[in-house]
Design a protein around this motif. Structure first.
Motif, PDB file in Angstrom:
ATOM      1  N   ASP A  42      27.943  53.530  56.169  1.00 39.61           N
ATOM      2  CA  ASP A  42      28.513  54.036  54.910  1.00 39.61           C
ATOM      3  C   ASP A  42      27.458  54.188  53.824  1.00 39.61           C
ATOM      4  N   TYR A  43      26.551  53.227  53.687  1.00 37.90           N
ATOM      5  CA  TYR A  43      25.520  53.376  52.654  1.00 37.90           C
ATOM      6  C   TYR A  43      24.391  54.291  53.107  1.00 37.90           C
ATOM      7  N   ASN A  44      24.511  54.852  54.305  1.00 36.70           N
ATOM      8  CA  ASN A  44      23.601  55.887  54.781  1.00 36.70           C
ATOM      9  C   ASN A  44      24.242  57.272  54.731  1.00 36.70           C
ATOM     10  N   ASP A  45      25.325  57.386  53.934  1.00 33.26           N
ATOM     11  CA  ASP A  45      26.042  58.650  53.744  1.00 33.26           C
ATOM     12  C   ASP A  45      26.688  59.153  55.033  1.00 33.26           C
ATOM     13  N   GLY A  46      26.956  58.253  55.975  1.00 32.29           N
ATOM     14  CA  GLY A  46      27.464  58.661  57.268  1.00 32.29           C
ATOM     15  C   GLY A  46      28.975  58.606  57.380  1.00 32.29           C
ATOM     16  N   PHE A  47      29.455  58.624  58.623  1.00 33.99           N
ATOM     17  CA  PHE A  47      30.883  58.592  58.921  1.00 33.99           C
ATOM     18  C   PHE A  47      31.297  57.172  59.301  1.00 33.99           C
ATOM     19  N   VAL A  48      32.524  56.834  58.959  1.00 32.14           N
ATOM     20  CA  VAL A  48      33.102  55.546  59.348  1.00 32.14           C
ATOM     21  C   VAL A  48      34.552  55.792  59.756  1.00 32.14           C
ATOM     22  N   MET A  49      35.153  54.779  60.403  1.00 34.94           N
ATOM     23  CA  MET A  49      36.531  54.949  60.848  1.00 34.94           C
ATOM     24  C   MET A  49      37.282  53.616  60.795  1.00 34.94           C
ATOM     25  N   PRO A  50      37.642  53.179  59.591  1.00 30.66           N
ATOM     26  CA  PRO A  50      38.385  51.936  59.451  1.00 30.66           C
ATOM     27  C   PRO A  50      39.890  52.154  59.562  1.00 30.66           C
ATOM     28  N   LEU A  51      40.611  51.057  59.680  1.00 25.27           N
ATOM     29  CA  LEU A  51      42.060  51.072  59.559  1.00 25.27           C
ATOM     30  C   LEU A  51      42.481  49.821  58.808  1.00 25.27           C
ATOM     31  N   ALA A  52      43.590  49.929  58.085  1.00 23.89           N
ATOM     32  CA  ALA A  52      44.080  48.811  57.287  1.00 23.89           C
ATOM     33  C   ALA A  52      44.863  47.837  58.156  1.00 23.89           C
ATOM     34  N   LEU A  53      44.752  46.565  57.823  1.00 19.19           N
ATOM     35  CA  LEU A  53      45.489  45.502  58.503  1.00 19.19           C
ATOM     36  C   LEU A  53      46.786  45.192  57.754  1.00 19.19           C
ATOM     37  N   PRO A  54      47.721  44.528  58.417  1.00 21.67           N
ATOM     38  CA  PRO A  54      48.910  44.070  57.682  1.00 21.67           C
ATOM     39  C   PRO A  54      48.611  42.899  56.761  1.00 21.67           C
ATOM     40  N   PRO A 180      25.193  44.757  47.762  1.00 21.43           N
ATOM     41  CA  PRO A 180      24.928  46.194  47.816  1.00 21.43           C
ATOM     42  C   PRO A 180      25.723  46.896  48.904  1.00 21.43           C
ATOM     43  N   CYS A 181      27.037  46.704  48.913  1.00 19.05           N
ATOM     44  CA  CYS A 181      27.889  47.270  49.957  1.00 19.05           C
ATOM     45  C   CYS A 181      28.049  48.777  49.779  1.00 19.05           C
ATOM     46  N   GLY A 182      28.434  49.437  50.856  1.00 15.02           N
ATOM     47  CA  GLY A 182      28.792  50.835  50.787  1.00 15.02           C
ATOM     48  C   GLY A 182      30.234  50.998  50.329  1.00 15.02           C
ATOM     49  N   ALA A 236      20.484  39.274  53.868  1.00 16.30           N
ATOM     50  CA  ALA A 236      20.313  39.998  55.123  1.00 16.30           C
ATOM     51  C   ALA A 236      20.887  41.407  55.035  1.00 16.30           C
ATOM     52  N   TYR A 237      22.015  41.535  54.383  1.00 13.88           N
ATOM     53  CA  TYR A 237      22.629  42.855  54.209  1.00 13.88           C
ATOM     54  C   TYR A 237      21.690  43.741  53.389  1.00 13.88           C
ATOM     55  N   ALA A 238      21.168  43.201  52.299  1.00  8.71           N
ATOM     56  CA  ALA A 238      20.268  43.980  51.452  1.00  8.71           C
ATOM     57  C   ALA A 238      19.006  44.388  52.216  1.00  8.71           C
ATOM     58  N   GLN A 239      18.535  43.508  53.091  1.00  7.56           N
ATOM     59  CA  GLN A 239      17.355  43.843  53.890  1.00  7.56           C
ATOM     60  C   GLN A 239      17.630  45.018  54.819  1.00  7.56           C
ATOM     61  N   ARG A 240      18.817  45.025  55.430  1.00 13.86           N
ATOM     62  CA  ARG A 240      19.148  46.136  56.325  1.00 13.86           C
ATOM     63  C   ARG A 240      19.230  47.446  55.535  1.00 13.86           C
ATOM     64  N   ARG A 241      19.824  47.369  54.369  1.00 16.33           N
ATOM     65  CA  ARG A 241      19.936  48.584  53.556  1.00 16.33           C
ATOM     66  C   ARG A 241      18.545  49.081  53.144  1.00 16.33           C
TER      67      ARG A 241
END
Length: 397
Positions: A42-54, A180-182, A236-241
């Protein structure tokens, strides 16, 4: 964690009244999510495919005329956190819960983001209840943010649509909380619909609701919560980004979304002297392609065919992006060995949950195999439950 069936607006409204001595103006809900495919794209401007939980966060709220923000959580023992809307500032976020990642920073950050965007937001009394497991990679933070924003949007007549709510909640988490989440988690919580997975282009928030009903095909999508709690604010997340951004610069593109899958061999050659960046880039490029392939399968009604793509996605997260952990790997290995059609970690990584696509007749066998594998390894027992594609944010009361 409270079961979703025990979690309702009446109970949350009663808790609000107990805390604040008044009836709330309403109760709003926002769900957690799982990501079917498309991890760290997502933070690479790409495609994602989530779904919502109950599983949802419920926000009982009432406006205040004095500019005071009072926050209370049913999950956190202690008194009400009291702040002033005019004084909210990312530099002083420690006041909103004790540390930069404290729970109250999330709703406070939403109020700040709305105010910072020039919207007329005043004071608020807020009580929060949740059945979304924290730290399980199921976006409990996004559910908290979106529920808060949905309440404020209606109470103050802000006129925001679901996409705008998602963007402002992302800004709250980025700038106020410091993660720094997408955009995926907030968009899933705000925009998903029941019975569908959300095919989202994170560059421009174009989206399509893709029908996804595993039960109709005799399948179940199991969530395996490893109970290994992750913290995305630990660096770790920030490092990956940062690695992804470095890869984009090295390849001369705006974002890794702009690297064609067909050119992957030339990318490997170009980044051969930087193996870490190469691995990060390879994951993102191949993961974006896997999202497209899953969409193609679902559009063709071939739900079972997505299984190998899920497993391939886990291998990429584990080996190229290096965001898995022994418990997640064991969950995937045990599930697939017991007959799951495919399995992968889901969420930001470093703990949290995996998902497994399983034939209905094999659910008990797969669940038992995962339980036994965790026991044999000396890990805490995992929690398994079905993922039912559910509704996004809405008012309940």
């Amino acid at each position: 964690m409270t079961d979703p069936v025990e979690h309702g607006p009446g109970r949350t409204a009663a808790a609000f009244q107990e805390v604040y001595g008044a009836v709330p103006a309403g109760v709003w809900a926002a769900p957690g999510r799982i990501n079917l495919i498309g991890e760290h794209t997502d933070y690479n401007d790409g495609f994602v495919m989530p779904l919502a939980l109950p599983h949802t966060t419920l926000a009982a709220a009432a406006p205040r005329a004095d500019g005071v923000l009072r926050l209370h959580s049913g999950a956190v023992p202690g008194s009400v956190v009291e702040l002033r809307v005019a004084e909210l500032d990312p530099a002083a976020v420690g006041r909103a819960g004790g540390d930069r990642g404290g729970w109250a920073a999330y709703p406070a950050g939403v109020v700040w983001a709305l105010k910072d965007a020039g919207l007329a937001v005043g004071g608020l009394d807020l009580h929060l209840d949740s059945t979304v497991p924290t730290g399980a990679g199921l976006s409990s933070s996004a559910a908290l943010e979106v529920a808060t924003a949905a309440a404020l949007n209606e109470l103050y007549g802000l006129g925001l649509d679901s996409r705008s709510i998602a963007r402002l909640c992302q800004r709250a988490e980025n700038a106020f909380v410091g993660v720094p989440c997408g955009i995926m988690d907030q968009t899933a919580s705000a925009c998903c619909t029941a019975g569908h997975a959300l095919f989202l282009d994170t560059r421009d928030l174009r989206m399509r609701q893709v029908p996804f009903d595993p039960a109709a095909e005799g399948l179940r999508l199991l969530v395996i919560d490893t109970r290994v709690r992750h913290e995305l604010g630990d660096g770790a997340y920030a490092q990956r980004r940062a690695s992804c951004e470095a890869g984009a610069r090295a390849l001369g593109v705006r974002a890794l979304r702009d690297v064609p899958y067909a050119h992957l061999n030339s990318v490997v050659a170009e980044l051969a002297d930087d193996p870490v960046t190469l691995r990060r880039v390879r994951h993102v490029v191949t993961e974006i392609r896997r999202v497209e392939e899953v969409v193609e399968c679902l559009d063709a009604g071939a739900v079972r065919a997505i299984g190998p793509l899920l497993t391939a996605g886990h291998a990429s997260c584990r080996d190229d992006f290096e965001i898995s952990c022994p418990e997640l790997d064991l969950a995937v290995e045990a599930a697939t060995a017991a007959g799951a059609l495919g399995a992968r970690m889901t969420g930001g990584g470093f703990g949290g949950s995996a998902i497994a696509l399983v034939a209905e007749a094999a659910v008990e066998r797969v669940s038992t195999a995962v339980d036994r594998a965790f026991a044999a390894a000396g890990y805490r027992p995992p929690r398994l439950f079905p993922a039912l594609p559910s509704e996004g944010a809405r008012r309940l009361l």
